[in-house]
Design a protein around this motif. Structure first.
Motif, PDB file in Angstrom:
ATOM      1  N   GLY A 502       0.802  -1.110  -0.066  1.00 53.31           N
ATOM      2  CA  GLY A 502       0.046   0.155  -0.060  1.00 53.31           C
ATOM      3  C   GLY A 502       1.067   1.286   0.216  1.00 53.31           C
ATOM      4  O   GLY A 502       0.564   2.271  -0.692  1.00 53.31           O
ATOM      5  N   ALA A 503       2.048   1.101   0.692  1.00 49.25           N
ATOM      6  CA  ALA A 503       2.713   2.398   0.750  1.00 49.25           C
ATOM      7  C   ALA A 503       3.468   2.752  -0.335  1.00 49.25           C
ATOM      8  O   ALA A 503       3.547   3.747  -1.011  1.00 49.25           O
ATOM      9  N   LEU A 504       4.067   1.694  -1.094  1.00 46.29           N
ATOM     10  CA  LEU A 504       4.658   2.158  -2.331  1.00 46.29           C
ATOM     11  C   LEU A 504       3.881   2.337  -3.631  1.00 46.29           C
ATOM     12  O   LEU A 504       3.910   3.133  -4.526  1.00 46.29           O
ATOM     13  N   LEU A 505       2.456   1.759  -3.419  1.00 47.64           N
ATOM     14  CA  LEU A 505       1.483   1.980  -4.468  1.00 47.64           C
ATOM     15  C   LEU A 505       0.696   3.587  -4.206  1.00 47.64           C
ATOM     16  O   LEU A 505       0.662   4.118  -5.275  1.00 47.64           O
ATOM     17  N   CYS A 506       0.923   4.038  -2.935  1.00 46.77           N
ATOM     18  CA  CYS A 506       0.660   5.418  -2.579  1.00 46.77           C
ATOM     19  C   CYS A 506       1.920   6.398  -3.001  1.00 46.77           C
ATOM     20  O   CYS A 506       1.242   7.216  -3.901  1.00 46.77           O
ATOM     21  N   GLY A 507       2.875   6.157  -3.139  1.00 41.51           N
ATOM     22  CA  GLY A 507       4.002   7.040  -3.543  1.00 41.51           C
ATOM     23  C   GLY A 507       3.869   6.916  -5.208  1.00 41.51           C
ATOM     24  O   GLY A 507       3.821   8.006  -5.683  1.00 41.51           O
ATOM     25  N   LEU A 508       3.490   5.832  -5.666  1.00 35.58           N
ATOM     26  CA  LEU A 508       3.334   5.627  -7.378  1.00 35.58           C
ATOM     27  C   LEU A 508       2.242   6.477  -7.506  1.00 35.58           C
ATOM     28  O   LEU A 508       2.102   7.305  -8.757  1.00 35.58           O
ATOM     29  N   ALA A 509       1.043   6.452  -6.950  1.00 35.39           N
ATOM     30  CA  ALA A 509      -0.186   6.958  -7.480  1.00 35.39           C
ATOM     31  C   ALA A 509       0.040   8.605  -7.203  1.00 35.39           C
ATOM     32  O   ALA A 509      -0.419   9.571  -8.134  1.00 35.39           O
ATOM     33  N   ALA A 510       0.833   9.094  -6.304  1.00 35.57           N
ATOM     34  CA  ALA A 510       0.948  10.511  -6.105  1.00 35.57           C
ATOM     35  C   ALA A 510       1.835  11.192  -7.203  1.00 35.57           C
ATOM     36  O   ALA A 510       1.731  12.164  -7.521  1.00 35.57           O
ATOM     37  N   GLY A 511       2.725  10.332  -7.703  1.00 40.93           N
ATOM     38  CA  GLY A 511       3.280  10.776  -8.961  1.00 40.93           C
ATOM     39  C   GLY A 511       2.921  10.769 -10.071  1.00 40.93           C
ATOM     40  O   GLY A 511       3.367  11.048 -11.143  1.00 40.93           O
ATOM     41  N   TYR A 512       2.089   9.755 -10.445  1.00 42.60           N
ATOM     42  CA  TYR A 512       1.576   9.129 -11.658  1.00 42.60           C
ATOM     43  C   TYR A 512       0.294   9.503 -12.013  1.00 42.60           C
ATOM     44  O   TYR A 512       0.001  10.210 -12.972  1.00 42.60           O
TER      45      TYR A 512
END
Length: 602
Positions: A502-512
């Motif tokens: 969930g954490a890495l997907l959150c970072g991905l979503a914020a930038g993408y």
């Protein structure tokens, strides 16, 4: 008399098989007073599944569930560590003191070694191509202007030629210029120019340094997330051999700076997560306490404050940091909810709302806004006389307003920002290398930062026709593996509630994901560098799954480790194959064509 229960009812009793009676087994007669023969218990469902590799989850103390132990470190590694059986089998034996030192500090030695490797890649021939490439034409000059006058200026039309002429003076003048990005990234670029001069090495130096440090940070972040020094080093290695990260680390653009502050903010929030959970475990004494978990205050949270500063610096480099502020703020709140729930709080959302949301808002919203405004100090300090200071600095002077209590400098800055917002939302000038975000993950349309066609005898060309290009593209095999890894992480998050996914997907979503709202805008693949670290974390998580858990069978671990090692080696090979295109090396034209796997890459 025999008793039958769920475990024994299905068992045929021991005795004589009377086939003449239809095969029905009946107990054998036994002497009076003799004990009944022992009946073997049927295996439980867990025992039956164990034969197929099932392992029940061990009971873990509350403190370890809140903060799983780190793999090694000064306070974790024992004083006496047995040497590796594998090394001993290969005939290698180190002095015991050295071996213990290496084990104790492996969590730093490994990531630092990977970062040194990344630094060599980024700093070697950093001044090549010896030219102003792509958007360096804006940011290198704006950086110089900030350090010499505090605001961006309007340069003469022949400024690039003059700057690249040996011995020529930099054509600086005080006329202000309208720019559409905040100043922090340009201040950072200008620091390298102050140290090494107004030349390609100078304006690329600071960005290369941040690119190298981001590899170190990600290795430490992955180690903390996955509780594995090996996986931490794998993550650092993968980031160091990503082509897009390398290209942006060797160019004076803002996007790598944005990525650096995002990774730093993520790392500080991760430290804050472990620290606050450790505080809960300490206050609870290892036992879930609903009343205490509901009302306990978590006190001073310095790592979250540091994360807020980094988010502010992200926004002060590019406005896309606003999405990071929202995503990371929500993630931090949900981490607090999960910690209080695990600690036994019966109403964790209410507890977080009462105890954590207000200080979190100050740390992750109010503080970043303050950092952002402060980043414009050079513009504020410039003159508000017409034409004498930064662009628009004089806008509010003598202008009537319904808010006279707001300082004129802030009103002028607000007006400046309204014009910048209009620019960003309506930027639709066609560009040869623009691309749609739908194509980014598969590297549909990379960006050529620099290209020339030397002939034999020019720029190291040894054949009739050569090519020399800096191509902004990720390492293909790494990115295509990341697509598979993201599917795996979505499964881990949705069905296993794995907070790391969930954490890495959150970072991905914020930038993408925000770029999908601006598909009509002129945007480029190299914007994706801000979420490359989270793609790398996804691939690292997939590699960890390939290797298998620590309690897996020996054969399972050997096969999984071999598959994971082969994948990493293939990604490194793929990076080396494209390395000439990442660094602008002169290669035969036929070799260049062999690297153009798709027409859209040309």
């Amino acid at each position: 008399m025999w008793r039958m229960n769920g475990d024994t009812a299905a068992q045929t009793p021991t005795g004589t098989d009377h086939s003449a009676r239809g095969g029905v087994g009946v107990p054998s007669p036994r002497p009076a007073g003799s004990a009944a023969p022992a009946v073997p218990a049927a295996p439980t469902w867990r025992e039956r599944l164990a034969g197929h590799g099932y392992r029940a989850r061990p009971t873990v103390p509350l403190a370890e569930r809140l903060v799983p132990p780190m793999p090694d470190g000064p306070r974790v590694t024992p004083r006496d560590v047995p040497q590796s059986p594998l090394l001993l089998r290969l005939g290698f034996s180190l002095p015991q003191g050295l071996w213990v030192f290496l084990c104790r500090w492996a969590g730093w030695l490994g990531p630092v070694a990977v970062a040194v490797f990344a630094g060599i890649l980024r700093f070697t021939n950093l001044g090549q191509p010896h030219a102003i490439i792509f958007d360096e034409t804006y940011y290198a000059k704006d950086a110089y202007a900030l350090w010499h006058g505090g605001y961006e200026i309007s340069w003469p039309e022949d400024a690039n030629t003059t700057i690249m002429t040996p011995g020529a003076a930099v054509p600086y003048r005080a006329a202000p210029s309208y720019v559409v990005h905040p100043p922090v990234g340009k201040w950072i670029i200008g620091a390298g120019e102050q140290l090494f001069g107004m030349n390609p090495f100078g304006w690329r130096f600071a960005v290369a340094l941040l690119g190298t440090l981001s590899v170190l940070m990600l290795a430490r972040i992955a180690r903390r997330m996955f509780r594995s020094t090996l996986l931490g080093c794998v993550a650092g290695l993968l980031l160091s051999v990503d082509g897009l990260h390398l290209v942006l680390s060797r160019a004076a653009l803002l996007d790598l700076v944005v990525m650096f502050w995002i990774v730093a903010a993520f790392g500080f929030l991760l430290l804050d997560r472990d620290r606050t959970r450790g505080l809960l475990a300490e206050r609870l004494g290892g036992v879930a306490d609903p009343e205490l978990a509901q009302r306990l205050g978590l006190g001073w949270r310095p790592y979250r404050i540091a994360a807020g500063v980094c988010i502010g610096l992200t926004c002060a480099t590019k406005w896309s940091g606003l999405y990071v502020m929202a995503a990371f703020g929500l993630m931090s709140v949900l981490w607090d909810v999960g910690a209080r729930r695990l600690a036994g709080a019966p109403r964790p959302y209410r507890a977080v709302l009462a105890r954590d949301v207000a200080p979190g808002f100050v740390s992750l919203v109010v503080l970043p806004i303050a950092v952002y405004v402060a980043s414009w100090w050079g513009w504020f300090a410039s003159s508000n006389a017409p034409g004498k200071g930064g662009w628009g600095r004089d806008w509010a002077v003598g202008r009537s307003t319904d808010f006279p209590w707001i300082p004129e400098g802030l009103r002028a800055l607000w007006h400046y920002h309204t014009t910048v917002y209009e620019f960003h939302t309506h930027l639709s000038d066609p560009h040869t290398y623009q691309s749609n975000p739908w194509s980014w993950l598969v590297l549909g349309r990379p960006v050529s930062f620099y290209y020339e066609s030397p002939k034999q005898g020019q720029a190291g060309c040894t054949v009739a026709d050569c090519a020399r290009e800096v191509l902004g593209i990720g390492t293909p095999l790494l990115w295509w593996t990341a697509v598979v890894a993201l599917v795996y992480c979505l499964w881990r998050w949705a069905f296993r509630r794995d907070w790391r996914a969930g954490a890495l997907l959150c970072g991905l979503a914020a930038g993408y994901l925000p770029w999908f709202a601006y598909q009509q805008r002129t945007i480029f693949l190299f914007y994706a560098v801000v979420f490359v670290p989270f793609l790398v974390l996804a691939v690292t998580m997939l590699i960890g799954a390939l290797i298998g858990p620590a309690d897996a069978s020996r054969d399972r671990r050997i096969i999984g480790s071999a598959a994971a090692g082969l994948l990493v080696l293939l990604i490194v090979w793929n990076f080396l194959f494209f390395f000439p295109l990442f660094t602008g090396q002169t290669i035969p034209l036929d070799d260049w064509r062999r690297r153009m796997w798709f027409n859209t890459w040309i």
